[in-house]
Design an enzyme around this catalytic site. Structure first.
Site, mmCIF file in Angstrom:
data_model
loop_
_atom_site.group_PDB
_atom_site.id
_atom_site.type_symbol
_atom_site.label_atom_id
_atom_site.label_comp_id
_atom_site.label_asym_id
_atom_site.label_seq_id
_atom_site.Cartn_x
_atom_site.Cartn_y
_atom_site.Cartn_z
ATOM 1 N N SER A 131 0.820 -1.214 0.000
ATOM 2 C CA SER A 131 0.000 0.000 0.000
ATOM 3 C C SER A 131 0.847 1.254 0.000
ATOM 4 C CB SER A 131 -0.898 -0.001 1.238
ATOM 5 O OG SER A 131 -1.518 1.251 1.425
ATOM 6 N N GLU A 133 0.167 3.721 1.660
ATOM 7 C CA GLU A 133 0.179 4.210 3.041
ATOM 8 C C GLU A 133 1.511 3.922 3.728
ATOM 9 O OE1 GLU A 133 -1.990 5.884 5.041
ATOM 10 O OE2 GLU A 133 -3.387 6.241 3.388
ATOM 11 N N TYR A 154 -2.100 0.226 10.356
ATOM 12 C CA TYR A 154 -2.292 -0.438 9.059
ATOM 13 C C TYR A 154 -1.025 -0.340 8.217
ATOM 14 C CZ TYR A 154 -3.761 -0.927 4.175
ATOM 15 O OH TYR A 154 -3.848 -1.283 2.858
#
Length: 355
Positions: A131, A133, A154
């Site tokens: 990801s 992120e 996460y």
């Protein structure tokens, strides 16, 4: 006939990927968790158990990322050529509330799956859904060489999985690749994600079912693309001669505020009359700016996104209007028809079932 296992098959990406692989002649096996309620609306149209008119090699298996034995049994039973690991606790804000669970599923779940592949001895190609992120507070644009600075449980879990994939690739010779995908959206996006929350709430406001839309940080800037294009690139990554890591995005970033402008403006409405800022939607640590540098993917995979930001927003608004039985301008449908052929179709089929 190639066999593929998809974890997270009931999600946005999993459902699109299943359609793509079936169109390419694969036998597709989806991994689902056992629960007392079904959440398979995105893939029901692929199953002969739901529609007797469907005749294609599509199967669902019970297994769980928290149970390594079930993963090993799945690999032994199916003997897949490829595994696409998309399952995760994927909501960033929720990961602050459930950090331990997020780590167990998103980090250790990946290790359990890699271990199952290693122990099986079956020559499986493995794709890890990494990801954007993971980049967190690293300055944009971000590419494969950008240091990770994760800003949420996460993201930390995804960084752990990223490095474990590389470790198993180097240490055990597994064909294991990371796709570092930036935000990708569609009408199948969950309604708790900001883009779908906006388009679904917009349709609900017009329908008279909702009066206001509550959001958090409107200045967060993201690189938003169209999910069906991204799952095609997952497949391309798995067809390479050697495993590797690839950043996938559009190369353009827009704020949540700009998404509101496009969505409401498409229907001639002023979003400021309806949007309310709610502090509970802010993250403890924010990620301000994610924008992909896709030079490697363009060079090695021929990556070239077709759907731009404005087109993506209109596709999603049209779909949510139709989901609630409302007339839409229809530009989203035209965009898909112009840009795609073959496996991809309009989301009317899934929208009908969700109604």
């Amino acid at each position: 006939m190639k066999k593929a296992v998809i974890t997270g098959i009931t999600g946005q990406d999993g459902s699109y990927l299943a359609e793509l692989l079936l169109s390419k002649g694969y036998e597709v096996h989806g991994m689902v968790r056992r629960s007392s309620t079904f959440n398979r609306g995105r893939v029901d149209h692929l199953s002969p158990d739901v529609d007797s008119r469907v005749h294609q090699p599509f199967f669902l298996y019970y297994a769980d990322l928290l149970d390594g034995g079930s993963l090993l049994n799945l690999i032994y039973d199916v003997k897949p050529d490829e595994i696409y690991h998309l399952a995760a606790q994927s909501h960033v804000r929720v990961s602050f509330d459930l950090p331990e669970y997020t780590g167990d599923v998103d980090a250790l779940g990946t290790v359990r799956l890699l271990e199952a592949i290693r122990k099986s001895g079956i020559p499986v190609r493995f794709y890890q859904a990494s990801s954007s992120e993971m980049f967190g507070s690293a300055p944009p644009p971000q590419n494969e060489n950008t240091p990770f600075e994760p800003q949420s449980p996460y993201a930390v879990a995804k960084v752990f999985s990223y490095w474990m994939v590389r470790n198993y690739r180097k240490g055990y010779g597994l064909f294991a690749s990371n796709g570092i995908l930036f935000n990708h959206e569609s009408p199948r996006r969950g309604e708790n994600f900001v883009t779908r929350k906006i388009t679904h709430s917009l349709a609900s406001i017009i329908k008279g079912k909702q009066k206001a839309l509550r959001l958090g940080n409107l200045d967060a800037r993201r690189d938003w693309g169209y999910a069906p294009e991204y799952v095609e690139t997952m497949w391309q990554i798995m067809q390479q001669e050697r495993p590797g890591d690839y950043v996938i995005g559009t190369g353009a970033a827009h704020t949540v505020r700009e998404f509101l402008d496009e969505a409401f403006g498409y229907l001639g409405m002023d979003w400021q009359k309806y949007v309310r800022i709610d502090p509970s939607y802010f993250r403890p640590t924010e990620v301000d700016y994610l924008q992909a540098d896709t030079s490697k993917a363009r060079s090695e995979l021929g990556w070239q996104p077709k759907i731009g930001f404005r087109q993506l927003v209109r596709i999603m608004v049209d779909a949510d209007l139709e989901l609630l039985g409302l007339d839409s301008p229809g530009e989203g449908r035209k965009i898909i028809e112009q840009c795609f052929d073959g496996w991809h179709h309009w989301d009317q089929q899934i929208s009908t079932m969700e109604r």
